[in-house]
Design a protein around this motif. Structure first.
Motif, PDB file in Angstrom:
ATOM      1  N   VAL A  76      48.283  19.138  10.498  1.00 46.39           N
ATOM      2  CA  VAL A  76      49.306  18.715   9.537  1.00 46.39           C
ATOM      3  C   VAL A  76      49.549  17.217   9.665  1.00 46.39           C
ATOM      4  CG1 VAL A  76      51.748  18.924   8.937  1.00 46.39           C
ATOM      5  CG2 VAL A  76      50.398  20.975   9.369  1.00 46.39           C
ATOM      6  N   LYS A 120      47.416  23.418  14.815  1.00 53.05           N
ATOM      7  CA  LYS A 120      47.961  23.377  13.451  1.00 53.05           C
ATOM      8  C   LYS A 120      48.825  22.144  13.251  1.00 53.05           C
ATOM      9  CE  LYS A 120      48.030  28.360  12.593  1.00 53.05           C
ATOM     10  NZ  LYS A 120      48.882  29.521  12.289  1.00 53.05           N
ATOM     11  N   SER A 121      49.670  21.841  14.231  1.00 52.77           N
ATOM     12  CA  SER A 121      50.535  20.664  14.097  1.00 52.77           C
ATOM     13  C   SER A 121      49.699  19.384  14.039  1.00 52.77           C
ATOM     14  CB  SER A 121      51.561  20.604  15.225  1.00 52.77           C
ATOM     15  OG  SER A 121      50.944  20.307  16.454  1.00 52.77           O
ATOM     16  N   ASN A 172      52.192  19.117  -1.781  1.00 51.95           N
ATOM     17  CA  ASN A 172      51.981  20.079  -0.700  1.00 51.95           C
ATOM     18  C   ASN A 172      50.800  20.947  -1.066  1.00 51.95           C
ATOM     19  OD1 ASN A 172      53.716  19.770   1.396  1.00 51.95           O
ATOM     20  ND2 ASN A 172      55.111  21.385   0.784  1.00 51.95           N
ATOM     21  N   VAL A 215      48.906  26.730   7.045  1.00 51.09           N
ATOM     22  CA  VAL A 215      49.886  25.646   7.141  1.00 51.09           C
ATOM     23  C   VAL A 215      49.913  24.874   5.822  1.00 51.09           C
ATOM     24  CG1 VAL A 215      49.718  25.327   9.641  1.00 51.09           C
ATOM     25  CG2 VAL A 215      48.233  24.019   8.139  1.00 51.09           C
ATOM     26  N   LYS A 264      49.867  21.342   4.123  1.00 49.49           N
ATOM     27  CA  LYS A 264      49.451  19.978   4.405  1.00 49.49           C
ATOM     28  C   LYS A 264      49.820  19.092   3.226  1.00 49.49           C
ATOM     29  CE  LYS A 264      45.407  21.047   7.255  1.00 49.49           C
ATOM     30  NZ  LYS A 264      43.949  20.857   7.350  1.00 49.49           N
TER      31      LYS A 264
END
Length: 136
Positions: free
Chosen positions: A9, A5-6, A52, A60, A62
């Motif tokens: 992003v 996920k990180s 966003n 999440v 992005k």
């Protein structure tokens, strides 16, 4: 999964900053692009607006480019009676592009891009180390 996920992003941030760099490059390339005839307008500076956006599949937020807009600030006036687009008083409308501002924006976009790249690299290293630990 949090490391993936990180990375997603950070990748969205890199894509957004890449778009911003393209727009800044266009602004700099057209910093002296005047109108062709009197009464026409010169090149108008463009800006990037971010937003966003929730990626429901990954759960999440992005960053995305909402739109590329034009800067509605006033054009500069330059006295040049010999220019083909000069008005009756001899003034030419010049683009509303300030090269110093564009250079600062470019540096900021570059740093943000590099920070996101570093975050992806760190997450990749952590995933690799985790897999190495699980193999032993």
């Amino acid at each position: 999964m949090d490391l993936y996920k990180s990375m997603a992003v950070s990748a969205s941030g890199m894509k957004a900053q890449g778009t911003r760099l393209k727009v800044i490059s266009e602004n700099l390339a057209n910093a002296n692009t005047t109108a062709e005839t009197p009464g026409d307008l010169p090149y108008r500076r463009k800006t990037v607006i971010f937003k966003n956006e929730l990626d429901r599949a990954m759960d999440v937020d992005k960053v995305r480019v909402a739109k590329v807009d034009v800067d509605k600030s006033d054009f500069q006036r330059k006295y040049d009676p010999s220019h083909p687009s000069a008005d009756a008083d001899g003034y030419v409308l010049m683009p509303n592009v300030n090269s110093v501002v564009e250079a600062m924006d470019m540096r900021e976009a570059q740093r943000s891009y590099e920070a996101n790249l570093s975050a992806i690299d760190t997450a990749r290293q952590m995933l690799t180390r985790t897999l190495d630990l699980l193999r032993t």
